[in-house]
Structure formats: structure tokens, C-alpha cells
Enzyme design. Structure first.
Site, mmCIF file in Angstrom:
data_model
loop_
_atom_site.group_PDB
_atom_site.id
_atom_site.type_symbol
_atom_site.label_atom_id
_atom_site.label_comp_id
_atom_site.label_asym_id
_atom_site.label_seq_id
_atom_site.Cartn_x
_atom_site.Cartn_y
_atom_site.Cartn_z
ATOM 1 N N ALA A 62 0.852 -1.181 0.000
ATOM 2 C CA ALA A 62 0.000 0.000 0.000
ATOM 3 C C ALA A 62 0.893 1.239 0.000
ATOM 4 O O ALA A 62 2.061 1.169 0.376
ATOM 5 C CB ALA A 62 -0.877 -0.017 1.246
ATOM 6 N N GLY A 101 0.586 -5.124 0.714
ATOM 7 C CA GLY A 101 -0.544 -5.110 -0.211
ATOM 8 C C GLY A 101 -0.189 -5.723 -1.556
ATOM 9 O O GLY A 101 -1.055 -6.270 -2.244
ATOM 10 N N GLU A 104 -0.621 -9.252 -1.166
ATOM 11 C CA GLU A 104 -2.072 -9.486 -1.015
ATOM 12 C C GLU A 104 -2.755 -9.474 -2.372
ATOM 13 O O GLU A 104 -3.660 -10.264 -2.633
ATOM 14 C CB GLU A 104 -2.669 -8.442 -0.064
ATOM 15 C CG GLU A 104 -2.207 -8.656 1.385
ATOM 16 C CD GLU A 104 -2.697 -7.577 2.332
ATOM 17 O OE1 GLU A 104 -2.370 -6.393 2.088
ATOM 18 O OE2 GLU A 104 -3.399 -7.901 3.300
ATOM 19 N N GLU A 124 4.116 -5.642 6.958
ATOM 20 C CA GLU A 124 3.294 -4.627 7.642
ATOM 21 C C GLU A 124 3.637 -4.481 9.122
ATOM 22 O O GLU A 124 3.636 -3.389 9.682
ATOM 23 C CB GLU A 124 1.806 -4.962 7.496
ATOM 24 C CG GLU A 124 1.222 -4.673 6.131
ATOM 25 C CD GLU A 124 1.341 -5.842 5.162
ATOM 26 O OE1 GLU A 124 2.193 -6.737 5.399
ATOM 27 O OE2 GLU A 124 0.589 -5.860 4.177
HETATM 28 C C1 HSC Z 1 0.621 -2.340 3.347
HETATM 29 O O1 HSC Z 1 0.865 -2.820 2.274
HETATM 30 C C2 HSC Z 1 -0.686 -2.490 4.024
HETATM 31 C C3 HSC Z 1 -1.554 -3.471 3.319
HETATM 32 O O2 HSC Z 1 -1.759 -4.611 4.115
HETATM 33 C C4 HSC Z 1 -2.841 -2.883 2.817
HETATM 34 C C5 HSC Z 1 -3.766 -2.401 3.876
HETATM 35 C C6 HSC Z 1 -5.008 -1.821 3.288
HETATM 36 C C7 HSC Z 1 -5.988 -1.633 4.360
HETATM 37 C C8 HSC Z 1 -7.246 -0.975 3.885
HETATM 38 C C9 HSC Z 1 -8.305 -1.125 4.903
HETATM 39 C C10 HSC Z 1 -9.623 -0.598 4.381
HETATM 40 N N1 HSC Z 1 4.575 3.529 0.100
HETATM 41 O O3 HSC Z 1 13.283 1.896 0.370
HETATM 42 P P1 HSC Z 1 13.722 2.656 -0.817
HETATM 43 C C11 HSC Z 1 9.325 5.030 -1.187
HETATM 44 S S1 HSC Z 1 1.804 -1.427 4.183
HETATM 45 C C12 HSC Z 1 5.034 4.756 -0.195
HETATM 46 O O4 HSC Z 1 14.792 3.663 -0.677
HETATM 47 P P2 HSC Z 1 14.850 0.289 -2.009
HETATM 48 C C13 HSC Z 1 10.410 5.373 -0.181
HETATM 49 O O5 HSC Z 1 9.919 6.219 0.820
HETATM 50 C C14 HSC Z 1 3.201 -1.436 3.105
HETATM 51 N N2 HSC Z 1 6.339 4.997 -0.493
HETATM 52 O O6 HSC Z 1 14.070 1.675 -2.042
HETATM 53 C C15 HSC Z 1 11.456 6.024 -1.064
HETATM 54 O O7 HSC Z 1 11.022 7.344 -1.318
HETATM 55 P P3 HSC Z 1 12.092 8.525 -1.495
HETATM 56 C C16 HSC Z 1 3.925 -2.714 3.133
HETATM 57 C C17 HSC Z 1 7.163 3.980 -0.485
HETATM 58 O O8 HSC Z 1 15.044 -0.086 -3.427
HETATM 59 C C18 HSC Z 1 11.350 5.239 -2.364
HETATM 60 O O9 HSC Z 1 10.043 4.638 -2.333
HETATM 61 N N3 HSC Z 1 5.110 -2.603 2.342
HETATM 62 C C19 HSC Z 1 6.754 2.688 -0.177
HETATM 63 O O10 HSC Z 1 16.015 0.350 -1.078
HETATM 64 C C20 HSC Z 1 12.397 4.179 -2.531
HETATM 65 O O11 HSC Z 1 12.391 3.348 -1.372
HETATM 66 C C21 HSC Z 1 6.291 -2.232 2.867
HETATM 67 O O12 HSC Z 1 6.424 -1.996 4.031
HETATM 68 C C22 HSC Z 1 5.377 2.469 0.118
HETATM 69 N N4 HSC Z 1 4.898 1.250 0.406
HETATM 70 O O13 HSC Z 1 13.812 -0.729 -1.353
HETATM 71 C C23 HSC Z 1 7.443 -2.134 1.898
HETATM 72 N N5 HSC Z 1 7.822 1.854 -0.241
HETATM 73 O O14 HSC Z 1 12.867 8.159 -2.725
HETATM 74 C C24 HSC Z 1 8.156 -0.848 2.081
HETATM 75 C C25 HSC Z 1 8.874 2.613 -0.592
HETATM 76 O O15 HSC Z 1 11.231 9.722 -1.649
HETATM 77 N N6 HSC Z 1 9.210 -0.645 1.131
HETATM 78 N N7 HSC Z 1 8.494 3.896 -0.751
HETATM 79 O O16 HSC Z 1 12.925 8.527 -0.245
HETATM 80 C C26 HSC Z 1 10.399 -1.278 1.162
HETATM 81 O O17 HSC Z 1 10.635 -2.158 1.964
HETATM 82 C C27 HSC Z 1 11.463 -0.848 0.187
HETATM 83 O O18 HSC Z 1 11.105 0.434 -0.277
HETATM 84 C C28 HSC Z 1 11.672 -1.757 -1.041
HETATM 85 C C29 HSC Z 1 12.652 -1.080 -2.013
HETATM 86 C C30 HSC Z 1 12.251 -3.098 -0.554
HETATM 87 C C31 HSC Z 1 10.370 -1.999 -1.749
#
Ligand code: HSC
Ligand code: NAD
Length: 685
Positions: A62, A101, A104, A124
Site C-alpha cells: 500500500a 498489499g 495481497e 506490515e
Molecule cells: C501495506 O501494504 C498495508 C496493506 O496490508 C494494505 C492495507 C489496506 C488496508 C485498507 C483497509 C480498508 N509507500 O526503500 P527505498 C518510497 S503497508 C510509499 O529507498 P529500495 C520510499 O519512501 C506497506 N512509499 O528503495 C522512497 O522514497 P524517497 C507494506 C514507499 O530499493 C522510495 O520509495 N510494504 C513505499 O532500497 C524508494 O524506497 C512495505 O512496508 C510504500 N509502500 O527498497 C514495503 N515503499 O525516494 C516498504 C517505498 O522519496 N518498502 N516507498 O525517499 C520497502 O521495503 C522498500 O522500499 C523496497 C525497495 C524493498 C520496496
């Protein structure tokens, strides 16, 4: 151009997301996916769908920046339900990382194919939440509870090959031509009578009942990791719901738990930590086109506690390292400790025997400084003494090739003074690793007055390559982290003279979530660090403890007594020594509550942090949080010292500092920035 595009490959609709940098599932992506599914449903010529992503990764989850804002539909659960309800089979074609997500979405698809380099996970929990789009209900149904629980509770992703083994991925495909592989796979399943629907599967979910010992056993193995965090327990509850309840009710439970967590303080704090780490990588005043200098060979001076650990970082990452000592014996000892550390890690399964030998094969021990001549970067980790450091820098400058970077691992000393000893001050900076250097994630990069932008950028780049979280600090005594430690130590000492005991003081911090308190930390580091034996006159508690050979864990006793397993227990002898000093001080003796101890220890740190910001020694408050979480074990679920101060209110911190000063009969020394922010009702972050 739209972030979601579709194209037809005969009877297969290929849906592609292009939302850099990580294909986060923001509103536009969700809407595009919903439209694409409607397109597939409404077109009789289409018989299957492939969902894939452009750029470096499949959906990484997400869009975290949308949390806390009013939701705009379609929601992710709605989109995933639509995918799963499709009468035409849907194939997720995964590369990079399918996270949160993103996974998911893939679980909502009927089939999943992945390239071997892909990783899949539900991280998450690391953001203080749980998978909220059906992940806690679908994953256990697809892979079974025994595999799903650790993925959901630890948040650690698994490689595609393992995902294949547990049935999360149906087929591993070549790295190149993923979309084409997706189309071929889709064609192979068209016409099958039933396509697997994750939410309806029942074949694996009954394997472990929800009242089984499995959950308690799992909790036990994860105890240290889970301590203080709210989300892991909610994850366990959600997985139990997957076992006990029909899918629709399990999802309701998941949504309810998600809602509670996402609005809570811990999740806000952990999201802050996520963005803080990424913000720390950005340096003010460095043009974007600044080059990164090539670094292939690294030199290290000193094979002591720090030198060895620093060397391991580079060896593990594949750099050639030359390590220098003054005497053969120290050199041999240092090298054998490096080998032992690798072998211990190999025994725990973190390295293979081959990897150990490869790393050791990259290491060249030497007693001759001339062997460092062709290094691209040299880091000194010799004694913490300015004369020794200056001498080392002078000599290195004469030997190491022009343009190479010279760095100091000093904990406190002035890097500008070291740079001034060289003819290349632009190539000098501090690289302050934390002990144990092969384990701790933090690297303080000390920007000296003349450090050139390319040198700084190269250091930031290297930090990422060796798996460190880097934070830039200006030159000041102790930089960001150790500088904030000093007022905490002073506050701890002052409380001893007013009636608090070391174990009471330490407990306030370990209960808060720190790995140890100030006195446990002193015992670990050694009380005789910087103690002058020859001139010791029993003037402080520390003097007396060292004189009685209570020098910390290494002598089996310090503020605490230690048994043969290094387990501490309170010491009567220490209590008596403290009582004597307390009586001499003439200060009133009283009982401290744990709350007061915590505030007296932590508020002065926030005050010092504010001074660090005011002086421009840290670029932003969140950098200070990153230092303390990654270098000192500050509990991440509070967001770090500055974020924590924001959550309790800066006015409360200022009032506390004033009250503590008044109680000790001292003038409060409150940072103006802190006072101003408190007065205006502002926060640091
Ligand atoms: C989730 O998915 C919740 C779900 O269960 C859904 C729930 C829905 C509920 C609804 C109810 C009605 N979002 O890390 P990097 C940005 S929670 C926004 O340096 P890398 C980051 O800030 C999410 N931005 O790259 C950075 O920005 P900057 C679960 C995000 O190659 C840029 O991207 N997922 C973002 O070293 C580059 O990032 C996670 O926790 C996101 N999700 O690593 C994964 N992810 O350039 C989080 C990244 O402006 N992400 N950004 O500084 C990561 O672990 C790492 O970014 C990667 C890439 C491994 C994907
Ligand atoms: P240490 O005493 O364990 O190791 C220092 C080593 O440097 C010794 O083996 C010594 O023989 C060697 N040495 C001294 N002069 C030398 C020279 N001219 N050439 C080659 N080798 C030389 O000390 P340490 O704990 O590793 O600390 C080293 C540096 O790292 C200090 O500046 C210290 O402040 C800093 N530091 C220490 C820690 C920590 O927790 N120990 C943490 C961060 C930074």
C-alpha cells in the site's frame, strides 16, 4: 500516461503497473486495476489476465503516505476481491519484491509466477500494523499456518524459491521476459475446470488448531523481537481467526485489528521511522549530479574491537581489505577474532563455509603502512587519542594515493583537526561505526568543514552497499549519538547521590524498551575507559569502583556483580560505596518513582538533541531518531527520542527539565529552540 495500462496478447489481457519508484498501490493504481478487471470481464475475447509491473519491482505494498488521510476508493480489499472473483483466471507475474498489499494482490490472483531473484513478504508488522487487505486470511489458507505465521509476525520476506516450495508461487520463470512467461502460463490454464481461489481454500488451514502449543512455542522463540511491540500479538490473533472463523468473518476481524493499529501511536512512530531512515540518506547542499568515487580496496588501521568489526562489513560485501597493526601479535589476534566471528555466524546458518572462506580470502593483514598505498578508502580505528590520530593522518597522507578518502572512526574527537594534518582535507571525514561494528546498523558520517561533496556522497553510497543506515553529523564532541549520551550519564550519576540505586535507574530504561540502562552500559564498556589509575584519588564513585577492581563485566564486577554467565545482580558493596558518597554530598535522600527516573534520564537527551539541531549538527530531527534507534537500541515503537518528545508534548519536557533543575538546586540549561517550540505548541517532526 495512466499508471495502469492494458494490452492484448491474443486472448490474454496483460495489465501493467508503472508507478515508480516501487509501484506502491496508491489510489490511481487501485482504480486502474479495478478498471482493468472490468475491462477483462466485459470482453468475451479475453480468457485470462496477467498482472505485472514495470520498473524495479512488483507492487511493494500500500502507499504508506496515504495512511492517516481520508480514504479514497476503491479500497485495496475491494480491488483484490474483484480480482479473486474474476471468472477468468488471473496470473500475478512477480519480480523484485511483492510486499504487503503487493503480496495481497498476488494472493487474490489465481496463480503466481515469479523470477528466482524475487522476494515475497508481508512486512506490515514492521510498520506497526498487520496486512489489512486479506493477507492474514488468505496466506494461511494458501501455505498453511506453520509457514504463514512467521511471515506475518516477523515481516521478513522469503525468496521466490522458498515461496515455490511452500506453494505460494506456482512456477519459477526466467529473469527475462516475465510478461511473456505470464502470458504463456495464463494460456496453459485457460480451459481448466477450476482455478484455485485463495479465500476458499480449506486444504491447509486445518493443519494446526488455534489452541495448539504451536503459538506459545512460536512466541517463545520470538520473545526478544516482540517485546513492547503491539502489532505482532494482533497478527497472531488474526491468524487464529483465519483458523477458527469462516473467511468473511476472519476478514472482518482482520479489518478491526488493522483499524485499531493504524490509528495508534506505535504505528505512527514506526511509519515515522521508515521515512526517517530514507530521509537520512538525503544530504543538504549536495548537487544531484555529484559523482560517486570508485571504491574497490579498503584499508583499516587497528585490528582491535572496532577495526575487526569494520573490516567484516567490507569483507562481507565483497571488498578487498588490508588491515594494519603495529605488532604481529595484535594483528594475529585481530584476524583470528574476525575468523571466529564468521565461523560463529556460519554455525548459526547465516553464512556458508564457502562464504566464510571467500570473505577471509579478501583480507590482507600487514604491519607495513606502505601496503595501504593503493587503497581507495582508509579508515583508522586506532586509540582514541588526538596525538595518535594526528600522527596517523600525517603518515597516511604521505603514503596513500592522491584522491583516496581518509576516514576516522573516532567517537568524540575533532575530525577537522585530523584533516588539517593532511594536504587533502577535502578527502577527510569521519566514519563512526558502532560496537559491535559488524552488527550495529548505524553509521554516523561526520562531515568535516572541508569534506568535499563527492567524498560525502561516496560515503553515503558505501554505507548502503555494506548494509548500514547512514546519518550525517557535523563536527562536535561526540557527534549526534554520544553527545546525547553525556547528559544522560550525568543525570544518572546525580540520582545516585540523591538515593536512587543503579538497578532502579537501569530498570526505568529497560522497561521503556532500551536494551540496557546507563550503569549496565558502563559495566559493558568498562568503567576504566578513560580512568587515570595513577592519579585516582577516590573522588568519585567510579574512582572507588575501579580502585577496587570493579571495572565492569570484564573483571566480573562493576556497578553489578556478575556470575559466570555474565548475569548481573545488585551488589551490597556498591550500595555501601554509593551511600557513603551520598552522605558526603549532604543531598536530601529520597525515593524516585520509575516515571521520574525515566524523565530525568531522557528529557536532558531531548534538550541536547534540540541543541544539536539548533547548531545545525544534525540536518533534521528525524536523523537524531534514526541514530538512536539504530545505534543504541532506542525502542523503534516510540519513534526515537525526538518523535517521542513530540508525542508527550514539548511543553511537558520543558516543564520537567525546569522541575528537575529546581530539585537539584541548579539553573536549568534549556535549549532555546526547544523552549520556543514548546511555547508555540510546535513539534520537532
Ligand atoms: C501495506 O501494504 C498495508 C496493506 O496490508 C494494505 C492495507 C489496506 C488496508 C485498507 C483497509 C480498508 N509507500 O526503500 P527505498 C518510497 S503497508 C510509499 O529507498 P529500495 C520510499 O519512501 C506497506 N512509499 O528503495 C522512497 O522514497 P524517497 C507494506 C514507499 O530499493 C522510495 O520509495 N510494504 C513505499 O532500497 C524508494 O524506497 C512495505 O512496508 C510504500 N509502500 O527498497 C514495503 N515503499 O525516494 C516498504 C517505498 O522519496 N518498502 N516507498 O525517499 C520497502 O521495503 C522498500 O522500499 C523496497 C525497495 C524493498 C520496496
Ligand atoms: P582498541 O584498543 O580495541 O583497538 C585499537 C587498536 O589500534 C589496537 O589493537 C592497537 O594496537 C591499534 N593501533 C594503535 N595505534 C596504531 C597505529 N598507529 N597503527 C596501527 N594500529 C594501531 O580500540 P577500539 O575500541 O577498537 O577503538 C578504536 C577507535 O574506535 C577509537 O577511536 C574509539 O574511540 C573508536 N570507537 C570505539 C567504539 C567501542 O565501542 N569500542 C565504538 C565506536 C568508536
Amino acid at each position: 500516461m495512466s499508471v495502469i495500462t492494458t494490452r492484448r496478447e491474443g486472448e490474454v489481457l496483460v495489465v501493467t503497473s508503472n508507478n515508480p519508484p516501487v509501484n506502491a498501490l496508491g489510489q490511481a493504481v487501485r482504480a486502474g486495476l479495478a478498471d482493468a478487471m472490468a475491462e477483462a470481464a466485459g470482453d468475451d475475447a479475453i480468457q485470462a489476465v496477467v498482472i505485472c509491473c514495470e520498473g524495479r519491482t512488483f507492487f511493494a505494498g500500500a502507499d504508506i503516505t496515504e495512511f492517516g488521510k481520508p480514504p479514497v476508493g476503491p479500497s485495496l480489499p475491494e480491488v483484490i476481491d474483484a480480482i479473486e472473483a474474476s471468472a477468468k483466471p488471473v496470473v500475478a507475474a512477480i519480480h523484485g519484491t511483492a510486499l504487503g498489499g503487493g503480496l495481497e494482490v498476488a494472493l487474490g490472483c489465481h496463480y503466481r509466477i515469479a523470477v528466482a531473484s524475487a522476494r515475497l513478504g508481508l512486512p506490515e508488522v514492521k510498520l506497526g500494523i498487520l496486512p489489512g487487505a486479506g493477507g492474514t486470511q488468505r496466506l494461511p489458507r494458501v501455505v498453511g499456518v506453520a509457514e504463514a505465521l512467521p511471515m506475518i509476525v516477523t515481516g521478513n520476506p522469503i525468496p521466490a524459491a522458498q515461496a515455490g516450495k511452500i506453494g505460494l508461487v506456482d512456477k519459477l520463470v526466467a529473469e527475462d521476459g516475465l510478461a511473456e512467461s505470464g502470458v504463456a502460463f495464463a494460456r496453459s490454464v485457460i480451459g481448466k475446470a477450476d482455478h484455485p481461489v485463495s479465500s476458499k481454500r480449506t486444504d491447509k488451514i486445518g493443519e494446526i488448531p488455534s489452541d495448539s502449543d504451536f503459538f506459545d512455542e512460536f512466541r517463545k522463540t520470538q520473545m526478544r523481537r516482540l517485546k513492547g511491540f503491539e502489532a505482532p500479538e494482533a497478527c497472531i490473533e488474526a491468524v487464529k481467526a483465519a483458523i477458527d472463523l469462516p473467511y468473511e468473518e476472519g476478514v472482518k476481524k482482520e479489518r478491526e485489528l488493522f483499524g485499531k493499529l493504524v490509528t495508534g501511536t506505535q504505528s505512527k512512530a514506526l511509519r515515522h521511522v521508515f521515512f526517517a531512515e530514507r530521509a537520512a540518506a538525503k544530504i543538504d547542499g549536495i548537487p544531484a549530479d555529484t559523482p560517486v568515487l570508485p571504491v574497490k580496496k579498503v584499508g583499516i588501521l587497528g585490528a582491535g574491537t572496532m577495526g575487526g568489526g569494520i573490516a567484516m562489513n567490507f569483507l562481507t560485501a565483497g571488498y578487498a581489505v588490508t588491515i594494519l597493526e603495529r605488532e604481529q601479535e595484535a594483528l594475529d589476534r585481530g584476524v583470528s577474532i574476525i575468523r571466529k566471528n564468521y565461523e560463529r555466524s556460519a554455525a548459526k546458518g547465516r553464512f556458508t563455509a564457502d562464504q566464510v572462506e571467500r570473505a577471509m580470502g579478501l583480507l590482507t593483514p600487514t604491519l607495513d603502512m606502505n601496503d595501504l598505498a593503493d587503497c581507495d578508502l582508509v579508515i583508522e580505528a586506532v586509540f582514541e587519542n588526538m596525538d595518535v590520530k594526528k600522527d596517523v593522518f600525517r603518515k597516511l597522507d604521505g603514503i596513500v594515493k592522491p584522491g583516496a578518502i581518509l576516514a576516522s572512526n573516532t567517537s568524540y574527537l575533532n575530525v577537522d583537526e585530523m584533516a588539517a594534518e593532511t594536504k587533502r582535507p577535502g578527502s577527510v571525514l569521519g566514519l563512526h561505526f558502532f560496537s559491535p561494528a559488524n552488527v550495529m546498523r548505524l553509521l554516523e558520517i561526520v562531515r568535516a568543514a572541508k569534506t568535499e561533496p563527492a567524498v560525502l556522497k561516496t560515503a553515503m553510497d558505501l554505507a548502503k552497499k555494506i548494509g548500514k543506515v547512514a546519518v550525517v553529523s557535523g563536527v562536535c564532541f561526540g557527534f549526534i549519538g554520544n553527545r546525547m549520551l553525556s547528559p544522560r550519564q550525568r543525570a544518572a550519576q546525580a540520582m545516585l547521590l540523591q538515593g536512587a540505586k543503579p538497578w532502579d535507574v537501569d530498570k526505568a530504561l529497560t522497561d521503556f524498551g532500551m536494551p540496557m540502562g546507563p550503569f549496565q552500559m558502563s559495566d559493558l564498556a568498562g568503567l576504566d575507559l578513560g580512568w587515570d589509575k595513577a592519579n585516582s584519588k577516590s573522588e568519585t564513585i567510579r574512582d572507588v569502583l575501579c580502585e577496587r577492581d570493579r571495572r565492569g563485566q570484564k573483571t566480573g564486577k562493576g556497578f553489578y556483580d556478575y556470575d559466570e554467565n555474565r548475569r548481573p545482580s545488585p551488589s551490597k558493596e556498591v550500595e555501601a560505596i554509593i551511600d557513603e558518597f551520598a552522605a558526603k554530598s549532604g543531598l536530601e535522600q529520597r525515593v524516585f518513582s520509575q516515571d521520574e527516573i525515566r524523565e530525568r534520564l531522557l528529557f536532558p537527551m531531548i534538550n541536547e538533541g534540540a541543541k544539536i539541531l539548533e547548531e545545525g549538527m544534525a540536518q533534521r530531527a528525524s536523523d537524531i531518531d534514526t541514530v538512536w534507534i539504530n545505534g543504541y537500541g532506542w525502542p523503534a515503537y516510540t519513534g526515537g527520542p525526538m518523535f517521542w518528545a513530540d508525542t508527550i508534548g514539548l511543553d511537558k519536557v520543558v516543564a520537567g527539565l525546569k522541575a528537575h533543575a529546581a530539585a537539584s538546586g541548579a539553573e536549568p540549561d534549556i535549549c532555546k529552540l526547544l523552549e520556543d517550540k514548546a511555547a508555540k505548541g510546535e513539534t520537532f517532526n
